[in-house]
Write an enzyme that holds these catalytic residues in place. Structure first.
Site, PDB file in Angstrom:
ATOM      1  N   ARG A 131     -14.198  -7.381   2.890  1.00 17.11           N
ATOM      2  CA  ARG A 131     -12.503  -7.258   2.185  1.00 17.11           C
ATOM      3  C   ARG A 131     -12.131  -8.410   2.828  1.00 17.11           C
ATOM      4  NH1 ARG A 131     -10.017  -2.568   2.202  1.00 17.11           N
ATOM      5  NH2 ARG A 131      -8.689  -3.436   0.973  1.00 17.11           N
ATOM      6  N   CYS A 188     -16.123   2.880   1.695  1.00 14.68           N
ATOM      7  CA  CYS A 188     -15.272   2.100   1.895  1.00 14.68           C
ATOM      8  C   CYS A 188     -14.091   2.172   2.808  1.00 14.68           C
ATOM      9  CB  CYS A 188     -13.681   2.440   0.772  1.00 14.68           C
ATOM     10  SG  CYS A 188     -13.531   4.156   0.440  1.00 14.68           S
ATOM     11  N   HIS A 214      -7.508   1.242  -5.624  1.00 14.19           N
ATOM     12  CA  HIS A 214      -7.477   0.229  -4.969  1.00 14.19           C
ATOM     13  C   HIS A 214      -8.461  -1.134  -5.211  1.00 14.19           C
ATOM     14  CE1 HIS A 214      -7.636  -1.194  -0.648  1.00 14.19           C
ATOM     15  NE2 HIS A 214      -8.561   0.094  -0.008  1.00 14.19           N
ATOM     16  N   GLN A 226     -10.310  -3.180  -2.750  1.00 12.07           N
ATOM     17  CA  GLN A 226     -11.961  -2.462  -2.123  1.00 12.07           C
ATOM     18  C   GLN A 226     -12.924  -3.267  -3.367  1.00 12.07           C
ATOM     19  OE1 GLN A 226     -11.997  -0.490   0.703  1.00 12.07           O
ATOM     20  NE2 GLN A 226     -13.981  -1.036  -0.076  1.00 12.07           N
ATOM     21  N   ARG A 250       1.120  -1.230  -0.043  1.00 10.70           N
ATOM     22  CA  ARG A 250       0.417   0.103  -0.089  1.00 10.70           C
ATOM     23  C   ARG A 250       0.552   1.794  -0.036  1.00 10.70           C
ATOM     24  NH1 ARG A 250      -4.912   2.151   3.183  1.00 10.70           N
ATOM     25  NH2 ARG A 250      -5.929   0.845   2.395  1.00 10.70           N
ATOM     26  N   ASP A 263     -16.826   8.142  -0.692  1.00 14.63           N
ATOM     27  CA  ASP A 263     -15.300   8.676  -0.210  1.00 14.63           C
ATOM     28  C   ASP A 263     -15.196   9.780   0.227  1.00 14.63           C
ATOM     29  OD1 ASP A 263     -12.881   7.577   0.640  1.00 14.63           O
ATOM     30  OD2 ASP A 263     -12.077   7.119  -1.426  1.00 14.63           O
TER      31      ASP A 263
END
Ligand code: CP
Ligand code: NVA
Length: 333
Positions: A315, A270, A133, A136, A106, A229
């Site tokens: 996730r 998310c 992402h 996600q 990440r 988001d």
């Protein structure tokens, strides 16, 4: 279908069938976990998870999924490695892939995770970059499919900062899965034109559409899913808060916006989210700009339409799937 030893860097690298297969396996893993059945397939493997940005869900999902699959897991935090400061990305990849069976990363530019992958002999998994992402999007589509019992023909509207990493991956995943995608936000924050073009080509193949607009009316009676988001992503300068708030305030997901969508629409995010004042950043913004809720109101966040914690759980099941499929060698005894 062959996933063995492949990287998971972005959604567009995978075919429609491969992504559907991943969702099916994730469903099985969720069931196995609920039933408490042993699935320690890889007792002799170890993975390393490298985080140059902070994380709760992604880190914990990789760790729990790794342990569930029987693996050893090493976590490297933003300051805990030489990567980038004293050692090149390429050298780091060569070292890590001699020690580990898989690498999660990440961080910042997509180019970094691509360089890691190019220089590594083991699978590299993207746990979020500035541009994408992908784990996600996989977890989110698992959540949407679980809720509606299908994906084909649904409409997902991402409202807010539509050029961010999460929006990009959702756009790609929608195009692949036959889901109409609406990016609704200020023209200043449009997704990259090249990414839009690529996704539109994929969408045309799958009988769905990609719409980019600043007009909220596009949601009226249309959206099955309203997704938002944060207005400022990790790695962006804090000085931008004022400008972002100004631009994005009309796109806050509130009851009125949810009422534009279909009556049975769901809300997704998310996470983490600024829906109240129970965070230090939230309080800081409140003091400076007077807002007590940002991209979503507390009312919507806490409503029955909100499936944000289902998303968070999924996730883990989807990340486990990505690791399992890319590490499992059918030829190996
Ligand atoms: N959604 C998500 O990636 O959360 P974290 O930043 O907590 O990993
Ligand atoms: N767009 C957000 C997503 C966090 C999971 C960020 O990059 O900070």
């Amino acid at each position: 279908m062959n996933f063995y030893n492949r990287d998971f860097l972005k959604i567009l690298d995978f075919s429609e069938d491969e992504l559907r297969y991943m969702l099916a396996i994730a469903k099985k893993f969720k069931q196995i976990k609920k039933e408490g059945r042993n699935h320690k397939y890889f007792p002799n493997k170890n993975i390393v998870i490298v985080f140059e940005k902070t994380s709760t869900r992604t880190r914990c999902s990789f760790e729990v999924a790794g342990y569930d699959l029987g693996m050893g897991v090493t976590y490297l935090d933003p300051s805990g490695s030489q990567m980038g400061h004293k050692e090149s990305i390429a050298d780091t990849a060569k070292v890590l892939s001699r020690l580990y069976d898989g690498i999660e990363y990440r961080g910042f530019d997509q180019k970094i995770v691509e360089t890691l992958a190019e220089n590594s002999d083991v699978p590299v998994w993207n746990g979020l970059t500035n541009e994408c992402h992908p784990t996600q999007a996989l977890g989110d589509f698992m959540t949407i499919e679980e809720h509606f019992g299908r994906l084909d023909g649904l409409t997902l509207a991402f409202v807010g900062d539509t050029r961010n990493n999460v929006a990009n991956s959702l756009m790609a995943m929608s195009a692949k899965m036959g889901v109409n995608f609406i990016a609704c936000g200020p023209n200043h924050l449009r997704p990259d034109e090249e990414v839009i073009k690529k996704c539109q080509e994929v969408a045309a193949r799958n009988n769905c559409t990609i719409t980019i607009t600043d007009d909220l009316n596009v949601l009226n009676g249309n959206a099955d899913v309203i997704y938002t988001d944060v207005w400022l992503s990790m790695g962006e300068e804090k000085e931008k808060w004022g400008e972002r708030i100004e631009l994005l305030r009309p796109y806050q997901v509130n009851k009125e916006m949810m009422n534009r969508a279909k009556p049975d629409a769901i809300f997704l995010h998310c996470l983490p989210s600024f829906h109240d004042l129970n965070t230090t950043v939230g309080q800081d913004i409140h003091e400076k700009f007077g807002l007590s809720e940002m991209e979503v109101t507390d009312e919507v966040f806490e409503s029955e339409q909100s499936l944000v914690f289902e998303q968070a759980e999924n996730r883990m099941h989807t990340i486990k799937t990505v690791m399992f499929l890319t590490l499992y060698n059918k030829e190996e005894k």
